[in-house]
Scaffold this motif. Structure first.
Motif, PDB file in Angstrom:
ATOM      1  N   LEU A   1       1.880   5.135  -0.086  1.00  0.00           N
ATOM      2  CA  LEU A   1       1.404   6.647  -0.190  1.00  0.00           C
ATOM      3  C   LEU A   1       2.411   7.582  -0.727  1.00  0.00           C
ATOM      4  O   LEU A   1       3.557   7.478  -0.370  1.00  0.00           O
TER       5      LEU A   1
ATOM      6  N   LEU B   1      -2.404  13.809   6.632  1.00  0.00           N
ATOM      7  CA  LEU B   1      -3.632  12.762   6.518  1.00  0.00           C
ATOM      8  C   LEU B   1      -4.534  13.113   7.909  1.00  0.00           C
ATOM      9  O   LEU B   1      -3.788  13.397   9.009  1.00  0.00           O
TER      10      LEU B   1
ATOM     11  N   THR C   1      -7.445   8.679   2.384  1.00  0.00           N
ATOM     12  CA  THR C   1      -6.969   7.513   2.831  1.00  0.00           C
ATOM     13  C   THR C   1      -7.477   7.775   4.337  1.00  0.00           C
ATOM     14  O   THR C   1      -7.158   8.588   4.993  1.00  0.00           O
ATOM     15  N   GLU C   2      -8.306   6.511   4.935  1.00  0.00           N
ATOM     16  CA  GLU C   2      -8.277   6.490   6.232  1.00  0.00           C
ATOM     17  C   GLU C   2      -7.223   6.253   7.081  1.00  0.00           C
ATOM     18  O   GLU C   2      -6.626   5.211   6.960  1.00  0.00           O
TER      19      GLU C   2
ATOM     20  N   ARG D   1      -2.618   7.526  -3.642  1.00  0.00           N
ATOM     21  CA  ARG D   1      -2.365   6.327  -2.870  1.00  0.00           C
ATOM     22  C   ARG D   1      -2.911   5.133  -3.917  1.00  0.00           C
ATOM     23  O   ARG D   1      -3.767   5.172  -4.775  1.00  0.00           O
TER      24      ARG D   1
ATOM     25  N   ILE E   1      -4.434  10.830  -2.277  1.00  0.00           N
ATOM     26  CA  ILE E   1      -3.830  10.441  -0.822  1.00  0.00           C
ATOM     27  C   ILE E   1      -4.997  10.885   0.350  1.00  0.00           C
ATOM     28  O   ILE E   1      -4.808  10.214   1.256  1.00  0.00           O
TER      29      ILE E   1
ATOM     30  N   VAL F   1      -4.775   1.797   7.999  1.00  0.00           N
ATOM     31  CA  VAL F   1      -4.256   2.723   6.843  1.00  0.00           C
ATOM     32  C   VAL F   1      -5.040   2.130   5.676  1.00  0.00           C
ATOM     33  O   VAL F   1      -4.942   0.976   5.325  1.00  0.00           O
ATOM     34  N   HIS F   2      -6.053   2.882   5.205  1.00  0.00           N
ATOM     35  CA  HIS F   2      -6.900   2.382   4.166  1.00  0.00           C
ATOM     36  C   HIS F   2      -7.877   1.195   4.562  1.00  0.00           C
ATOM     37  O   HIS F   2      -8.551   1.146   5.507  1.00  0.00           O
TER      38      HIS F   2
ATOM     39  N   LEU G   1       0.995  -1.144   0.015  1.00  0.00           N
ATOM     40  CA  LEU G   1      -0.056  -0.194  -0.037  1.00  0.00           C
ATOM     41  C   LEU G   1       0.941   1.107   0.018  1.00  0.00           C
ATOM     42  O   LEU G   1       1.666   1.351   0.978  1.00  0.00           O
TER      43      LEU G   1
END
Length: 236
Positions: free
Chosen positions: A85, A158, A114-115, A92, A111, A132-133, A83
Motif C-alpha cells: 500500500l 481506507l 483495497t478491501e 496498491r 489504493i 487486506v485485498h 502486498l
C-alpha cells in the motif's frame, strides 16, 4: 493509535519499515516461496553429508550438488512477494523483491479500492483476522484485530469493515469500537447461526505449504543421525 500500541502479532504482520507512507504485507505466494526454501534444506543436508563421507569422483559430484542447492536455496530465501500500500503514489500492487530490491510490480490499482475487513479466523473461530485485498492475516483477539485494522484504516485512509457482529453481512467498522472495549461488537457465532449461508464460511485447506514445511523440517536431522549410526556401525 500509535504503532507501538499494536499487539506483538499485529506488528509481526505490519512492519514499521516505510510507515506511514508505505506498508508491505506478505502476499500469499510469499509463504509458498518460504516453504519451498525450507523443503529444499532436506536434499541440501543429504548432499552435505554425502560430500563429507564419500571420496574421489563421488565426493566431487556431491560438492557440486551442494553448491547448486545452496545457491538455489539462497535465492528462494531472499525472494519476497509483498502486498504494498503506497500512499505516495496512491496505489496498491503486488511486488516481488530480491534482497530488498524491487523486481516486478503487478496488479496495480488505486489504493482506495483495497478491501480492509475484520472477520473470524477460518481455522479457529475464537480468534480473528484481518483481510487486506485478497490476503488474510491472523492477529488474535477481537480487540487486537480491531486495533490492527483501524491502524491501517487511519494511516492509509481506507474504509474498514467487519463481518463479525452480523455474520455474514459486511458492515462498516468505526473508531467507536476502540473507545468502548467492553461493547466493541456483539459477536455472533457463524457455527450456531441457522440462517447463515454456507458459502459465507471460509474453509482453509488442511495441507498448506507452511504445514508441509513444518512436517518435513525434522527430516534432515533424522537423515544425518541415520548416516552417523551407519558409519559408526560400519567401523565396528
Amino acid at each position: 493509535m500509535k504503532y507501538s500500541e499494536l499487539s506483538r502479532k499485529a506488528q509481526w504482520h505490519i512492519s514499521s519499515n516505510g510507515l506511514p507512507l508505505t506498508l508491505k504485507l506478505a502476499a500469499k505466494n510469499h509463504y509458498l516461496i518460504r516453504g519451498m526454501s525450507i523443503i529444499l534444506l532436506v536434499p541440501l543436508c543429504a548432499a552435505i553429508v554425502m560430500a563429507m563421507t564419500l571420496e574421489n569422483g563421488e565426493q566431487t559430484y556431491y560438492i557440486f550438488v551442494v553448491l547448486i542447492l545452496s545457491v538455489l536455496d539462497f535465492i528462494l530465501w531472499s525472494l519476497r512477494q509483498s502486498l504494498v500500500l503506497n500512499m505516495a503514489t496512491q496505489t496498491r500492487y503486488i511486488e516481488l523483491s530480491f534482497l530488498g530490491h524491487s523486481l516486478t510490480k503487478t496488479e496495480q490499482a488505486s489504493i482506495h479500492n483495497t478491501e480492509l475487513l475484520l472477520r473470524r479466523s477460518s481455522s479457529d473461530h475464537k480468534q480473528f483476522e484481518m483481510k487486506v485485498h485478497r490476503s488474510s492475516y491472523p492477529v488474535g483477539t477481537l480487540t487486537e484485530t480491531i486495533q490492527a485494522v483501524m491502524f491501517i484504516s487511519n494511516t492509509f485512509k481506507l474504509a474498514a469493515t467487519e463481518q463479525v457482529s452480523h455474520f455474514p453481512q459486511i458492515l462498516p467498522l468505526e473508531d467507536s469500537h476502540l473507545s468502548k472495549p467492553s461493547q466493541e461488537l456483539q459477536v455472533s457465532n457463524p457455527l450456531n447461526d441457522a440462517n447463515v449461508a454456507t458459502e459465507g464460511i471460509c474453509i482453509t485447506p488442511l495441507w498448506q505449504p507452511i504445514t508441509l514445511a513444518k512436517f518435513l523440517l525434522p527430516l534432515p536431522f533424522f537423515l544425518i543421525l541415520g548416516l552417523l549410526i551407519k558409519l559408526i556401525a560400519g567401523g565396528l
